[in-house]
Structures are given as C-alpha cells and as structure tokens.
Design a protein around this motif. Structure first.
Motif, PDB file in Angstrom:
ATOM      1  N   ASP A  44       1.241  -1.743  -0.250  1.00 34.59           N
ATOM      2  CA  ASP A  44       0.186   0.225  -0.101  1.00 34.59           C
ATOM      3  C   ASP A  44       0.619   1.125   0.228  1.00 34.59           C
ATOM      4  OD1 ASP A  44      -2.419  -1.548   0.076  1.00 34.59           O
ATOM      5  OD2 ASP A  44      -2.504  -1.781   2.078  1.00 34.59           O
ATOM      6  N   ILE A  45       1.757   0.826   1.027  1.00 33.06           N
ATOM      7  CA  ILE A  45       2.512   2.206   0.295  1.00 33.06           C
ATOM      8  C   ILE A  45       3.344   2.412  -0.265  1.00 33.06           C
ATOM      9  CG2 ILE A  45       5.242   3.106   1.538  1.00 33.06           C
ATOM     10  CD1 ILE A  45       4.758   1.988   3.740  1.00 33.06           C
ATOM     11  N   ASP A  46       4.012   1.203  -1.059  1.00 32.71           N
ATOM     12  CA  ASP A  46       4.513   1.881  -2.982  1.00 32.71           C
ATOM     13  C   ASP A  46       3.706   2.194  -3.482  1.00 32.71           C
ATOM     14  OD1 ASP A  46       6.982   0.611  -1.675  1.00 32.71           O
ATOM     15  OD2 ASP A  46       6.710  -0.647  -2.068  1.00 32.71           O
ATOM     16  N   LYS A  47       2.202   1.940  -3.847  1.00 35.26           N
ATOM     17  CA  LYS A  47       1.454   2.618  -4.072  1.00 35.26           C
ATOM     18  C   LYS A  47       0.640   4.002  -4.371  1.00 35.26           C
ATOM     19  CE  LYS A  47      -1.419  -1.997  -4.982  1.00 35.26           C
ATOM     20  NZ  LYS A  47      -2.559  -2.592  -4.208  1.00 35.26           N
ATOM     21  N   PHE A  48       0.818   4.015  -2.504  1.00 36.52           N
ATOM     22  CA  PHE A  48       0.092   5.826  -2.911  1.00 36.52           C
ATOM     23  C   PHE A  48       1.655   6.230  -3.070  1.00 36.52           C
ATOM     24  CE2 PHE A  48       0.880   9.378   0.053  1.00 36.52           C
ATOM     25  CZ  PHE A  48      -0.666  10.007  -0.161  1.00 36.52           C
ATOM     26  N   LYS A  49       2.804   6.202  -2.951  1.00 32.35           N
ATOM     27  CA  LYS A  49       4.149   6.456  -3.660  1.00 32.35           C
ATOM     28  C   LYS A  49       4.372   6.891  -5.326  1.00 32.35           C
ATOM     29  CE  LYS A  49       8.491   5.552  -2.285  1.00 32.35           C
ATOM     30  NZ  LYS A  49       9.243   5.227  -1.795  1.00 32.35           N
ATOM     31  N   LYS A  50       3.935   5.508  -6.188  1.00 30.99           N
ATOM     32  CA  LYS A  50       3.646   5.956  -7.103  1.00 30.99           C
ATOM     33  C   LYS A  50       2.208   7.171  -7.339  1.00 30.99           C
ATOM     34  CE  LYS A  50       2.337   2.480 -10.959  1.00 30.99           C
ATOM     35  NZ  LYS A  50       2.568   1.756 -11.798  1.00 30.99           N
ATOM     36  N   LEU A  51       1.559   6.742  -6.571  1.00 33.36           N
ATOM     37  CA  LEU A  51       0.485   7.340  -6.635  1.00 33.36           C
ATOM     38  C   LEU A  51       0.214   9.025  -7.402  1.00 33.36           C
ATOM     39  CD1 LEU A  51      -2.905   6.856  -7.626  1.00 33.36           C
ATOM     40  CD2 LEU A  51      -3.438   7.354  -5.236  1.00 33.36           C
ATOM     41  N   ILE A  52       1.158   9.257  -5.811  1.00 27.33           N
ATOM     42  CA  ILE A  52       1.888  10.817  -6.081  1.00 27.33           C
ATOM     43  C   ILE A  52       3.208  11.463  -7.019  1.00 27.33           C
ATOM     44  CG2 ILE A  52       3.536  12.479  -4.578  1.00 27.33           C
ATOM     45  CD1 ILE A  52       1.745  11.039  -1.846  1.00 27.33           C
ATOM     46  N   LYS A  53       3.968  10.692  -7.305  1.00 25.99           N
ATOM     47  CA  LYS A  53       5.217  10.620  -8.094  1.00 25.99           C
ATOM     48  C   LYS A  53       4.391  10.748  -9.743  1.00 25.99           C
ATOM     49  CE  LYS A  53       7.955   7.657  -6.338  1.00 25.99           C
ATOM     50  NZ  LYS A  53       9.289   7.523  -6.443  1.00 25.99           N
ATOM     51  N   GLU A  54       3.178  10.042 -10.169  1.00 27.92           N
ATOM     52  CA  GLU A  54       3.180   9.449 -11.405  1.00 27.92           C
ATOM     53  C   GLU A  54       1.901   9.972 -11.170  1.00 27.92           C
ATOM     54  OE1 GLU A  54       4.119   5.598 -12.434  1.00 27.92           O
ATOM     55  OE2 GLU A  54       6.155   6.171 -11.760  1.00 27.92           O
ATOM     56  N   PRO A  55       0.716  10.838 -10.835  1.00 26.56           N
ATOM     57  CA  PRO A  55      -0.217  11.135 -11.928  1.00 26.56           C
ATOM     58  C   PRO A  55      -0.529  10.663 -13.103  1.00 26.56           C
ATOM     59  CG  PRO A  55       0.758  13.704 -11.342  1.00 26.56           C
ATOM     60  CD  PRO A  55       1.573  12.376 -10.907  1.00 26.56           C
ATOM     61  N   LYS A  56      -2.003  10.674 -12.637  1.00 28.41           N
ATOM     62  CA  LYS A  56      -2.515  10.091 -14.047  1.00 28.41           C
ATOM     63  C   LYS A  56      -2.773  11.111 -15.293  1.00 28.41           C
ATOM     64  CE  LYS A  56      -5.239   5.809 -12.271  1.00 28.41           C
ATOM     65  NZ  LYS A  56      -6.632   4.937 -12.342  1.00 28.41           N
ATOM     66  N   ASN A  57      -3.163  12.011 -14.829  1.00 29.00           N
ATOM     67  CA  ASN A  57      -3.689  13.589 -15.944  1.00 29.00           C
ATOM     68  C   ASN A  57      -2.721  14.419 -16.035  1.00 29.00           C
ATOM     69  OD1 ASN A  57      -5.280  15.832 -16.978  1.00 29.00           O
ATOM     70  ND2 ASN A  57      -6.524  15.520 -15.510  1.00 29.00           N
ATOM     71  N   THR A  58      -2.081  14.321 -16.896  1.00 28.46           N
ATOM     72  CA  THR A  58      -1.039  15.324 -17.720  1.00 28.46           C
ATOM     73  C   THR A  58      -1.067  16.823 -17.866  1.00 28.46           C
ATOM     74  OG1 THR A  58      -1.559  13.955 -20.040  1.00 28.46           O
ATOM     75  CG2 THR A  58       0.203  13.491 -18.016  1.00 28.46           C
ATOM     76  N   HIS A  59      -3.102  17.161 -18.028  1.00 29.96           N
ATOM     77  CA  HIS A  59      -3.694  18.305 -18.420  1.00 29.96           C
ATOM     78  C   HIS A  59      -3.718  19.202 -16.540  1.00 29.96           C
ATOM     79  CE1 HIS A  59      -3.415  16.797 -22.684  1.00 29.96           C
ATOM     80  NE2 HIS A  59      -4.431  15.616 -21.667  1.00 29.96           N
ATOM     81  N   HIS A  60      -3.044  19.717 -15.957  1.00 25.69           N
ATOM     82  CA  HIS A  60      -3.025  19.866 -15.200  1.00 25.69           C
ATOM     83  C   HIS A  60      -2.448  21.416 -15.468  1.00 25.69           C
ATOM     84  CE1 HIS A  60      -2.935  15.740 -12.268  1.00 25.69           C
ATOM     85  NE2 HIS A  60      -4.512  16.270 -12.279  1.00 25.69           N
ATOM     86  N   ILE A  61      -3.367  22.543 -13.657  1.00 24.89           N
ATOM     87  CA  ILE A  61      -3.253  23.513 -14.262  1.00 24.89           C
ATOM     88  C   ILE A  61      -2.135  23.665 -13.300  1.00 24.89           C
ATOM     89  CG2 ILE A  61      -3.538  25.899 -14.206  1.00 24.89           C
ATOM     90  CD1 ILE A  61      -6.314  25.318 -15.695  1.00 24.89           C
ATOM     91  N   ALA A  62      -0.890  24.261 -13.654  1.00 27.97           N
ATOM     92  CA  ALA A  62       0.402  23.756 -12.120  1.00 27.97           C
ATOM     93  C   ALA A  62       0.193  25.041 -11.294  1.00 27.97           C
ATOM     94  CB  ALA A  62       2.269  25.186 -12.776  1.00 27.97           C
ATOM     95  N   GLY A  63      -0.437  25.081  -9.859  1.00 26.40           N
ATOM     96  CA  GLY A  63      -0.438  25.733  -8.993  1.00 26.40           C
ATOM     97  C   GLY A  63      -2.190  26.404  -8.913  1.00 26.40           C
ATOM     98  N   ILE A  64      -3.013  25.790  -9.306  1.00 28.18           N
ATOM     99  CA  ILE A  64      -4.423  26.321  -9.207  1.00 28.18           C
ATOM    100  C   ILE A  64      -4.350  25.918  -7.834  1.00 28.18           C
ATOM    101  CG2 ILE A  64      -5.310  23.641 -10.079  1.00 28.18           C
ATOM    102  CD1 ILE A  64      -7.409  25.467 -11.967  1.00 28.18           C
TER     103      ILE A  64
END
Length: 420
Positions: free
Chosen positions: A179-199
């Motif tokens: 679960d820890i490894d899954k959570f770390k991956k979730l933070i480092k590799e978000p699925k959406n690549t179209h985010h507005i930085a800092g919104i």
C-alpha cells in the motif's frame, strides 16, 4: 442569609416542576416535528423570563451579598431553571460564576421566545470591543488592542503533534509495504497530464462548485486516493500510517538526491532555537473574527435552524455554509500571506505566493460580507451583533488591501486567465 438562599432554591425547584414536560421520544422526532419547532420559535411571542418562570427579579440577592458557596449553589439552580424552560445564556468560556450570575439577574426581565420542546440560546454579546459586557473575562474582541503583545492568547505557541500520530512499527512496514508503494506511485505519477500548475494553491477549496477540477492535480490525487481507499477494508489508523510512511520516504528520497541524510536534517531542526515571533495584527484580527463567528453561531443556532427549516426559499443555509466555510480559511490564508512577506530575505516565490494567498483571502472576505448582509436582511433582530461582525470583517479587508496592495491584481492560475 443561608435560610433565605435555601428558601429561594426551594422556590426555584418548585418552578422547575411546573415547567412544560419535554418530549423525550426521539423516535417521533421527524421533519414535521422539526417544522413545528421552527414555527413555534419564529411565530412565538417573546415574554419576560420572570413572568414565564413565575419568579420575580427582586427575589435574587445582589452578588456582593452572597458568599462563594451561596453564589455557586444559587447559580447552579438558576441554570437548571433556565434549562427546564429551554433557555441557555451563551457565555464566553472564561466567564466566572459571579459574572454569570450578575448578568442573568440583570437580564431576568428581558424578553425571549419560549419554546416548550426546543432550546433557545440567548445572545449575551454584541461583539463590540468598545462596549464589552465581560471586560477582563473574554478575549474574543481583545485582539485589536494587542498588536505588540507576544503573550496574547492568539499568538502561536509551540505545539507537540507527536501524541496525535500513530506508532509505526517494523511489522507495519511489512504488512503495509504494498500500500505504501502504491501511494508513493500515485503521488509521483498522477494520471492526468493536463493540470494547471499551482491552481489549487489559490482556490477556495470548494471542489463541488469548481469548473477546473479536471485541471487540478490536487483534486485528481484526492479522487485517486478515494478510489484507492475504497478497495481497502477500513482498519483502525491504517490509512494515516500509509500516508505518513509514504510521505516520509518520499522526503528521504529527495534529501538523499541532495546528499542530505534524514537523521542529520532532523537533528539540525531539533537544535535550532525556536523563532520568537510576535503575530501580526492582521493575523490576530483574522483569528479573532473566526472566534466571533464560532460564538455567534453557537448563540444563534436555534434562530438559524428554525429559519432554514421554515423558510428554505430564503437560502439562509447557503449563506451560513459560506460563513462557516471561510471562518478558518481566512485566517489560514492571511497567515500565509503575512509570513511570506515578513521574512527578512523573502524570495520572488515567497512574494508571489503571498500575493496569491492575500487575493484568495480577500475574495473569501468579499463572499463572507455578502453572506452576512443577506443574513442581516432575514434576521433584523440580530442587527447589533451582525453589524459589528461586518465592521470587523470590513476593517480586516481594508487593512489586508493596504498590507498587500498588489493582491487584487494577482492573476490566479486558471481562474483569472482567459486561455483555459
């Protein structure tokens, strides 16, 4: 005097027995009953406490005639009598028994709606720092006058959060590793690549009303975490252990890239002398406002609930939600803005963040002012206290605009841009 006090308490106890009997059958408490309570409160004719309880004001001795034990016994009986008739004087936390007793008997002939089946809170404060009914016993309005007082109750102290965190053992590390490894991956590799930085740094946090959730990395991460958690059976403090451990490991990894050991970094922090910082007057005023809101809502709970039930078309519920949503939000953002600009050597990033934080604080104040003005229209009998809250908030807005004059023109990523 002891004999008289005993007889007076017996008189009070007799009045308690004559109080209307309350419906204790909670199974019968439904929307229809709630609506009846609301109508009873809104349509009820105010009456004197003395007339409704049957005990005249002249029966109560002045404070200076009572010994400490007599005062305590008499106040306890008085509060029981008020409770029996569904009244509660809303006092600040630190008000003494002597002040409470004197205030109650001073207002014993005041008029209030009496509801047989629901509690009515009696407002004791108008939030006017120039006319305080409890001088020396309440600090809610005092913050305006303590700009250079580091001992003031609103100044931050050192807080030990260690006792709030769950213990993490080697056994936890083994059982939660996946679960820890899954959570770390979730933070480092978000699925959406179209985010507005800092919104997400300069929004009001109300995701359900936001048109940019599909472009927000914070919303995306939270959504993925919710999905992740739904696949796991609830287990005590498992989730917080996973989050804390994963976050700690990510920090360690980043420090390691810079050649810094976590133990060395923690040791250096522990050896640092805590910075003695006097809180800025803006921070104190913002936190004082939050305390006032808490007190006002507590004192007027029945008023608000009754009108929300009986007059849903007035949308008082929406205005109340706006006020409570921003109650702590405003102090938090003002604190961030003040800290960013108060650093001896603040960077361009500190300045940028301070301007953005000040802007969203101002927008929150704007919305809160509108909400209070709406409530004032619907509850004109609370004019004094609401006007004082409006003055407090307006003064805070004006001083924040002077402290950060660039705030209003700050362009928030996404929200204030036209190319999205």
């Amino acid at each position: 005097m002891n004999t008289y006090i005993k007889q007076l308490i017996e008189l009070i106890e007799d009045a308690i027995t004559k109080a209307p009997k309350k419906n204790t059958d909670t199974d019968e408490y439904d929307a229809e009953v709630e609506s009846c309570f609301a109508e009873e409160f809104l349509q009820g004719k105010p009456g004197k406490i003395s007339a409704i309880t049957g005990i005249d004001k002249y029966n109560f001795p002045a404070c200076d005639k009572l010994e400490s034990g007599q005062l305590t016994s008499l106040l306890t009986s008085l509060e029981s009598l008020l409770e029996a008739y569904n009244w509660e004087f809303m006092f600040p936390e630190k008000v003494t028994s002597k002040v409470k007793y004197q205030f109650i008997i001073d207002h014993w002939d005041s008029e209030h709606v009496h509801c047989e089946q629901s509690m009515v809170q009696i407002e004791t404060c108008k939030f006017d720092e120039n006319d305080c009914p409890f001088p020396g016993h309440c600090n809610v309005c005092h913050s305006f006058k303590c700009d250079n007082d580091s001992s003031h109750h609103l100044d931050k102290g050192l807080i030990d959060f260690s006792n709030l965190l769950p213990d993490f053992t080697e056994e936890d590390d083994e059982t939660l590793r996946d679960d820890i490894d899954k959570f770390k991956k979730l933070i480092k590799e978000p699925k959406n690549t179209h985010h507005i930085a800092g919104i997400h740094n300069y929004c009001d946090g109300r995701c359900k009303r936001c048109e940019f959730t599909d472009k927000c990395s914070s919303f995306s991460l939270n959504s993925e975490l919710e999905s992740f958690n739904k696949t796991e059976a609830p287990q005590d403090d498992k989730q917080i252990k996973v989050i804390l451990k994963a976050t700690t490991e990510l920090i360690e990894e980043e420090l390691s890239k810079k050649g810094i050991a976590m133990d060395d970094a923690l040791s250096e922090i522990e050896n640092e002398e805590p910075e003695q910082k006097v809180k800025h007057s803006l921070e104190k005023q913002a936190e004082s406002y939050a305390e006032k809101v808490k007190r006002w809502l507590e004192s007027n709970q029945m008023e608000l609930e009754s009108r929300i039930v009986a007059q849903p078309n007035l949308k008082i519920n929406e205005d109340t939600e706006t006020i409570t949503w921003f109650q702590l939000f405003i102090p938090a953002k003002i604190n961030r803005a003040v800290n960013g600009l108060s650093k001896v050597e603040h960077s361009d990033l500190d300045t940028y963040d301070a301007h953005g934080s000040a802007k969203i604080a101002l927008l929150a104040i704007d919305e809160s002012l509108i909400a209070w003005e709406n409530i004032l229209k619907f509850i004109p009998n609370k004019e004094d206290s609401i006007l004082n809250l409006l003055r407090h908030l307006s003064k805070l807005r004006s001083e924040l605009e002077k402290f950060v004059p660039e705030a209003r023109t700050f362009v928030r990523p996404g929200f204030d841009e036209t190319n999205f």
